[in-house]
Design a protein around this motif. Sequence first.
Motif, PDB file in Angstrom:
ATOM      1  N   ARG A 194       0.817  -1.216   0.000  1.00  0.00           N
ATOM      2  CA  ARG A 194       0.000   0.000   0.000  1.00  0.00           C
ATOM      3  C   ARG A 194       0.852   1.268   0.000  1.00  0.00           C
ATOM      4  O   ARG A 194       0.417   2.321  -0.466  1.00  0.00           O
ATOM      5  CB  ARG A 194      -0.935   0.023   1.209  1.00  0.00           C
ATOM      6  N   SER A 195       2.054   1.182   0.532  1.00  0.00           N
ATOM      7  CA  SER A 195       2.930   2.352   0.574  1.00  0.00           C
ATOM      8  C   SER A 195       3.570   2.645  -0.774  1.00  0.00           C
ATOM      9  O   SER A 195       4.198   3.699  -0.946  1.00  0.00           O
ATOM     10  CB  SER A 195       4.023   2.153   1.629  1.00  0.00           C
ATOM     11  N   ASP A 196       3.428   1.752  -1.745  1.00  0.00           N
ATOM     12  CA  ASP A 196       3.987   1.971  -3.078  1.00  0.00           C
ATOM     13  C   ASP A 196       3.126   2.971  -3.846  1.00  0.00           C
ATOM     14  O   ASP A 196       1.918   3.077  -3.598  1.00  0.00           O
ATOM     15  CB  ASP A 196       4.052   0.664  -3.865  1.00  0.00           C
ATOM     16  N   PRO A 197       3.711   3.689  -4.811  1.00  0.00           N
ATOM     17  CA  PRO A 197       2.912   4.589  -5.642  1.00  0.00           C
ATOM     18  C   PRO A 197       1.774   3.821  -6.319  1.00  0.00           C
ATOM     19  O   PRO A 197       1.993   2.785  -6.930  1.00  0.00           O
ATOM     20  CB  PRO A 197       3.931   5.090  -6.677  1.00  0.00           C
ATOM     21  N   GLY A 198       0.559   4.317  -6.180  1.00  0.00           N
ATOM     22  CA  GLY A 198      -0.587   3.656  -6.783  1.00  0.00           C
ATOM     23  C   GLY A 198      -1.154   2.521  -5.965  1.00  0.00           C
ATOM     24  O   GLY A 198      -2.145   1.900  -6.357  1.00  0.00           O
ATOM     25  N   GLY A 199      -0.543   2.230  -4.807  1.00  0.00           N
ATOM     26  CA  GLY A 199      -0.977   1.071  -4.034  1.00  0.00           C
ATOM     27  C   GLY A 199      -2.114   1.343  -3.064  1.00  0.00           C
ATOM     28  O   GLY A 199      -2.778   0.421  -2.592  1.00  0.00           O
ATOM     29  N   THR A 200      -2.359   2.610  -2.772  1.00  0.00           N
ATOM     30  CA  THR A 200      -3.342   2.962  -1.743  1.00  0.00           C
ATOM     31  C   THR A 200      -4.724   2.417  -2.026  1.00  0.00           C
ATOM     32  O   THR A 200      -5.407   1.895  -1.130  1.00  0.00           O
ATOM     33  CB  THR A 200      -3.426   4.498  -1.598  1.00  0.00           C
ATOM     34  N   ASN A 201      -5.171   2.515  -3.266  1.00  0.00           N
ATOM     35  CA  ASN A 201      -6.543   2.141  -3.609  1.00  0.00           C
ATOM     36  C   ASN A 201      -6.673   0.743  -4.195  1.00  0.00           C
ATOM     37  O   ASN A 201      -7.747   0.372  -4.673  1.00  0.00           O
ATOM     38  CB  ASN A 201      -7.120   3.173  -4.593  1.00  0.00           C
TER      39      ASN A 201
END
Length: 289
Positions: free
Chosen positions: A184-191
Amino acid sequence: MDPFFSAPCPSVRASGSDDARLGSKIATSVQHIEKALATWPLSDSGIAFNGGKDSIVLLALVQYVLSHRRTETSSGGRADDPDARCAPEGNFIVDSEFSWSSLALSPARRGSSDSVRTIFFLDQNNFPEVLEFMWDVAMKNKLDVVIIRKHIKTGLRCLNSRPREEYGSCLVRPLKVVFMGTRRSDPGGTNLSTFSRTDEGWPDIIRVNPLLDWDYHDIWNFTMRAELPYCSLYSKGYTSIGSVETTRPNKHLWQEKMQRYLPAWCLSSGALERSGRTAKPAQEAAPFL
Protein backbone atom coordinates in the motif's frame (compact mmCIF):
# COMPACT_ATOMS: atom_id res chain seq x y z
CA MET A 1 30.19 -9.20 3.36
CA ASP A 2 31.92 -7.67 6.35
CA PRO A 3 30.52 -8.13 9.91
CA PHE A 4 29.16 -4.58 10.03
CA PHE A 5 26.76 -5.23 7.18
CA SER A 6 25.90 -8.81 8.08
CA ALA A 7 24.92 -7.94 11.65
CA PRO A 8 21.17 -7.45 12.17
CA CYS A 9 19.83 -4.07 13.26
CA PRO A 10 17.39 -3.69 16.16
CA SER A 11 14.58 -3.23 13.62
CA VAL A 12 14.90 -6.83 12.43
CA ARG A 13 15.38 -8.51 15.80
CA ALA A 14 11.84 -9.82 16.08
CA SER A 15 10.24 -10.38 19.47
CA GLY A 16 7.52 -12.88 20.20
CA SER A 17 4.83 -10.29 19.50
CA ASP A 18 6.56 -9.36 16.24
CA ASP A 19 6.55 -13.02 15.22
CA ALA A 20 2.84 -13.31 15.96
CA ARG A 21 2.08 -10.18 13.95
CA LEU A 22 4.20 -11.32 11.02
CA GLY A 23 2.75 -14.83 11.28
CA SER A 24 -0.73 -13.38 10.87
CA LYS A 25 0.33 -11.51 7.74
CA ILE A 26 2.01 -14.61 6.30
CA ALA A 27 -1.19 -16.60 6.90
CA THR A 28 -3.30 -14.00 5.11
CA SER A 29 -0.90 -13.83 2.17
CA VAL A 30 -0.81 -17.61 1.88
CA GLN A 31 -4.59 -17.73 1.80
CA HIS A 32 -4.74 -15.09 -0.94
CA ILE A 33 -2.23 -17.05 -3.02
CA GLU A 34 -4.16 -20.29 -2.47
CA LYS A 35 -7.42 -18.62 -3.48
CA ALA A 36 -5.84 -17.33 -6.69
CA LEU A 37 -4.38 -20.72 -7.58
CA ALA A 38 -7.74 -22.39 -6.88
CA THR A 39 -9.57 -19.82 -9.05
CA TRP A 40 -7.34 -19.56 -12.12
CA PRO A 41 -5.26 -22.24 -13.90
CA LEU A 42 -1.58 -22.18 -13.01
CA SER A 43 -0.76 -22.16 -16.73
CA ASP A 44 -2.46 -18.74 -17.04
CA SER A 45 -0.50 -17.26 -14.15
CA GLY A 46 2.87 -15.62 -13.63
CA ILE A 47 4.96 -13.92 -10.94
CA ALA A 48 6.25 -10.41 -11.63
CA PHE A 49 9.89 -10.45 -10.52
CA ASN A 50 12.11 -7.38 -10.70
CA GLY A 51 14.84 -8.43 -8.27
CA GLY A 52 13.54 -6.17 -5.50
CA LYS A 53 13.02 -7.03 -1.84
CA ASP A 54 9.24 -7.38 -2.19
CA SER A 55 9.40 -9.65 -5.22
CA ILE A 56 11.77 -12.13 -3.53
CA VAL A 57 9.37 -12.42 -0.57
CA LEU A 58 6.50 -12.90 -3.02
CA LEU A 59 8.42 -15.60 -4.88
CA ALA A 60 9.17 -17.45 -1.64
CA LEU A 61 5.51 -17.41 -0.55
CA VAL A 62 4.18 -18.59 -3.92
CA GLN A 63 6.75 -21.39 -4.00
CA TYR A 64 5.78 -22.31 -0.44
CA VAL A 65 2.13 -22.70 -1.44
CA LEU A 66 3.03 -24.66 -4.58
CA SER A 67 5.26 -27.02 -2.59
CA HIS A 68 2.37 -27.77 -0.24
CA ARG A 69 0.06 -28.37 -3.19
CA ARG A 70 2.55 -30.92 -4.52
CA THR A 71 2.70 -32.59 -1.10
CA GLU A 72 -1.10 -32.79 -0.96
CA THR A 73 -1.24 -34.22 -4.47
CA SER A 74 1.41 -36.86 -3.79
CA SER A 75 -0.40 -37.91 -0.60
CA GLY A 76 -3.72 -38.26 -2.36
CA GLY A 77 -5.17 -34.87 -1.48
CA ARG A 78 -6.72 -32.37 -3.84
CA ALA A 79 -4.32 -29.60 -4.78
CA ASP A 80 -7.14 -27.64 -6.43
CA ASP A 81 -9.44 -27.71 -3.42
CA PRO A 82 -10.12 -24.04 -2.50
CA ASP A 83 -10.86 -25.11 1.07
CA ALA A 84 -7.44 -26.74 1.51
CA ARG A 85 -5.21 -24.53 3.63
CA CYS A 86 -1.50 -24.64 4.34
CA ALA A 87 -2.19 -22.73 7.55
CA PRO A 88 -5.12 -24.19 9.55
CA GLU A 89 -7.88 -21.80 10.61
CA GLY A 90 -6.04 -18.87 9.04
CA ASN A 91 -3.29 -18.89 11.66
CA PHE A 92 0.34 -19.18 10.70
CA ILE A 93 1.89 -20.11 14.02
CA VAL A 94 5.43 -18.86 14.54
CA ASP A 95 6.64 -20.34 17.81
CA SER A 96 9.43 -22.51 19.20
CA GLU A 97 8.25 -25.43 17.05
CA PHE A 98 8.24 -23.41 13.84
CA SER A 99 11.10 -23.62 11.35
CA TRP A 100 11.69 -20.51 9.25
CA SER A 101 13.56 -22.71 6.79
CA SER A 102 10.19 -24.00 5.58
CA LEU A 103 9.74 -20.59 3.94
CA ALA A 104 13.16 -20.49 2.30
CA LEU A 105 13.46 -20.63 -1.47
CA SER A 106 13.96 -24.07 -2.97
CA PRO A 107 14.42 -25.26 -6.55
CA ALA A 108 11.17 -25.48 -8.51
CA ARG A 109 10.38 -28.26 -10.94
CA ARG A 110 11.22 -26.42 -14.12
CA GLY A 111 8.79 -27.05 -16.96
CA SER A 112 6.43 -29.10 -14.83
CA SER A 113 2.65 -28.67 -14.82
CA ASP A 114 2.79 -27.31 -11.27
CA SER A 115 5.45 -24.64 -11.78
CA VAL A 116 4.58 -21.00 -12.34
CA ARG A 117 6.18 -18.65 -14.82
CA THR A 118 8.40 -15.90 -13.50
CA ILE A 119 8.16 -12.72 -15.54
CA PHE A 120 11.33 -10.64 -15.84
CA PHE A 121 10.70 -7.05 -16.94
CA LEU A 122 14.11 -5.94 -18.16
CA ASP A 123 15.18 -2.43 -19.07
CA GLN A 124 18.41 -0.87 -20.32
CA ASN A 125 18.42 1.20 -17.14
CA ASN A 126 18.47 -1.77 -14.75
CA PHE A 127 21.33 -1.84 -12.25
CA PRO A 128 23.88 -4.54 -13.19
CA GLU A 129 23.67 -5.80 -9.60
CA VAL A 130 19.90 -6.28 -9.97
CA LEU A 131 20.26 -8.20 -13.23
CA GLU A 132 22.96 -10.40 -11.72
CA PHE A 133 20.75 -11.13 -8.72
CA MET A 134 17.73 -11.95 -10.89
CA TRP A 135 19.63 -14.46 -12.99
CA ASP A 136 21.27 -15.97 -9.92
CA VAL A 137 17.84 -16.56 -8.34
CA ALA A 138 16.52 -17.97 -11.61
CA MET A 139 19.38 -20.43 -12.03
CA LYS A 140 19.58 -21.61 -8.43
CA ASN A 141 15.82 -22.06 -8.15
CA LYS A 142 15.30 -23.46 -11.67
CA LEU A 143 12.64 -20.90 -12.51
CA ASP A 144 10.62 -20.91 -15.72
CA VAL A 145 11.44 -17.41 -16.92
CA VAL A 146 9.67 -15.19 -19.44
CA ILE A 147 11.72 -12.12 -20.39
CA ILE A 148 9.93 -8.94 -21.48
CA ARG A 149 12.37 -6.36 -22.80
CA LYS A 150 9.78 -3.99 -24.23
CA HIS A 151 7.86 -1.31 -22.36
CA ILE A 152 5.81 -3.27 -19.82
CA LYS A 153 2.46 -2.44 -21.39
CA THR A 154 3.68 -3.26 -24.90
CA GLY A 155 5.37 -6.46 -23.76
CA LEU A 156 2.26 -7.75 -22.00
CA ARG A 157 0.11 -6.87 -25.00
CA CYS A 158 2.46 -8.81 -27.32
CA LEU A 159 2.47 -11.82 -25.00
CA ASN A 160 -1.30 -11.80 -24.68
CA SER A 161 -2.00 -11.38 -28.40
CA ARG A 162 -0.38 -14.58 -29.65
CA PRO A 163 -2.84 -16.92 -31.38
CA ARG A 164 -3.52 -20.09 -29.42
CA GLU A 165 -1.97 -22.30 -32.11
CA GLU A 166 1.31 -20.44 -31.70
CA TYR A 167 1.70 -20.98 -27.96
CA GLY A 168 4.33 -23.68 -28.43
CA SER A 169 4.85 -24.00 -24.69
CA CYS A 170 3.25 -22.85 -21.47
CA LEU A 171 5.88 -20.10 -21.21
CA VAL A 172 4.25 -18.07 -23.99
CA ARG A 173 0.63 -18.63 -23.04
CA PRO A 174 -1.24 -15.36 -22.48
CA LEU A 175 -1.09 -14.07 -18.92
CA LYS A 176 -4.46 -13.78 -17.21
CA VAL A 177 -3.19 -13.53 -13.64
CA VAL A 178 0.00 -11.94 -12.31
CA PHE A 179 1.20 -12.17 -8.70
CA MET A 180 2.78 -8.89 -7.66
CA GLY A 181 4.74 -7.63 -4.67
CA THR A 182 2.92 -4.29 -4.45
CA ARG A 183 2.36 -2.81 -0.98
CA ARG A 184 0.00 0.00 0.00
CA SER A 185 2.93 2.35 0.57
CA ASP A 186 3.99 1.97 -3.08
CA PRO A 187 2.91 4.59 -5.64
CA GLY A 188 -0.59 3.66 -6.78
CA GLY A 189 -0.98 1.07 -4.03
CA THR A 190 -3.34 2.96 -1.74
CA ASN A 191 -6.54 2.14 -3.61
CA LEU A 192 -5.66 -1.38 -4.72
CA SER A 193 -7.39 -4.50 -3.47
CA THR A 194 -5.85 -7.95 -3.18
CA PHE A 195 -7.42 -8.92 -6.51
CA SER A 196 -7.38 -5.96 -8.93
CA ARG A 197 -7.81 -5.73 -12.68
CA THR A 198 -5.27 -3.71 -14.61
CA ASP A 199 -6.07 -0.07 -15.29
CA GLU A 200 -7.86 1.09 -18.42
CA GLY A 201 -5.61 0.93 -21.48
CA TRP A 202 -3.61 -2.05 -20.20
CA PRO A 203 -4.04 -5.69 -21.27
CA ASP A 204 -6.85 -7.23 -19.21
CA ILE A 205 -5.03 -9.03 -16.40
CA ILE A 206 -5.92 -9.80 -12.79
CA ARG A 207 -3.25 -8.54 -10.41
CA VAL A 208 -2.93 -10.57 -7.22
CA ASN A 209 -1.32 -8.53 -4.43
CA PRO A 210 -0.66 -10.87 -1.46
CA LEU A 211 1.71 -8.39 0.24
CA LEU A 212 -0.58 -5.40 0.07
CA ASP A 213 -0.81 -4.91 3.85
CA TRP A 214 2.82 -5.70 4.65
CA ASP A 215 5.07 -2.81 5.62
CA TYR A 216 8.75 -2.14 5.00
CA HIS A 217 9.98 -3.83 8.16
CA ASP A 218 7.67 -6.83 7.64
CA ILE A 219 9.52 -7.45 4.39
CA TRP A 220 12.95 -7.29 6.02
CA ASN A 221 11.91 -9.29 9.09
CA PHE A 222 10.63 -12.05 6.83
CA THR A 223 13.71 -11.90 4.60
CA MET A 224 16.11 -12.19 7.54
CA ARG A 225 14.14 -14.84 9.43
CA ALA A 226 13.65 -17.02 6.34
CA GLU A 227 17.24 -16.29 5.21
CA LEU A 228 16.15 -15.24 1.74
CA PRO A 229 18.71 -13.90 -0.74
CA TYR A 230 18.60 -10.22 -1.65
CA CYS A 231 20.30 -7.88 -4.09
CA SER A 232 23.69 -6.62 -2.91
CA LEU A 233 22.59 -2.99 -3.34
CA TYR A 234 20.49 -3.28 -0.19
CA SER A 235 23.70 -3.79 1.79
CA LYS A 236 24.99 -0.48 0.44
CA GLY A 237 22.24 1.81 1.67
CA TYR A 238 19.69 1.43 -1.11
CA THR A 239 16.16 0.99 0.27
CA SER A 240 14.00 1.25 -2.87
CA ILE A 241 15.51 0.34 -6.22
CA GLY A 242 14.33 1.69 -9.56
CA SER A 243 16.43 2.62 -12.58
CA VAL A 244 20.06 3.69 -12.45
CA GLU A 245 19.02 7.28 -13.24
CA THR A 246 16.39 7.56 -10.51
CA THR A 247 17.91 5.65 -7.59
CA ARG A 248 20.45 6.67 -4.97
CA PRO A 249 21.43 5.29 -1.55
CA ASN A 250 19.06 6.49 1.16
CA LYS A 251 20.50 9.60 2.84
CA HIS A 252 18.92 8.58 6.15
CA LEU A 253 21.28 5.60 6.32
CA TRP A 254 24.48 7.62 5.91
CA GLN A 255 26.85 7.38 8.87
CA GLU A 256 29.11 10.43 8.85
CA LYS A 257 31.49 9.09 11.47
CA MET A 258 32.10 5.83 9.60
CA GLN A 259 31.73 7.39 6.12
CA ARG A 260 29.46 4.62 4.94
CA TYR A 261 25.79 3.69 4.58
CA LEU A 262 23.98 1.31 6.87
CA PRO A 263 22.16 -1.55 5.11
CA ALA A 264 18.51 -1.18 4.08
CA TRP A 265 17.08 -3.14 6.99
CA CYS A 266 18.46 -0.56 9.46
CA LEU A 267 16.13 2.19 8.22
CA SER A 268 14.38 3.68 11.24
CA SER A 269 11.02 4.20 9.56
CA GLY A 270 9.33 2.67 6.52
CA ALA A 271 8.02 6.13 5.70
CA LEU A 272 11.58 6.98 4.59
CA GLU A 273 11.84 4.00 2.22
CA ARG A 274 11.69 6.01 -1.02
CA SER A 275 14.01 8.82 0.11
CA GLY A 276 16.62 7.56 -2.33
CA ARG A 277 14.31 7.79 -5.35
CA THR A 278 14.42 10.89 -7.57
CA ALA A 279 11.91 12.19 -10.12
CA LYS A 280 11.17 9.70 -12.88
CA PRO A 281 12.34 10.77 -16.37
CA ALA A 282 9.61 10.95 -19.01
CA GLN A 283 11.04 8.11 -21.07
CA GLU A 284 11.14 5.63 -18.20
CA ALA A 285 8.54 2.86 -18.38
CA ALA A 286 5.39 3.38 -16.33
CA PRO A 287 4.90 1.09 -13.35
CA PHE A 288 2.73 -1.98 -13.83
CA LEU A 289 -0.19 -0.62 -11.79
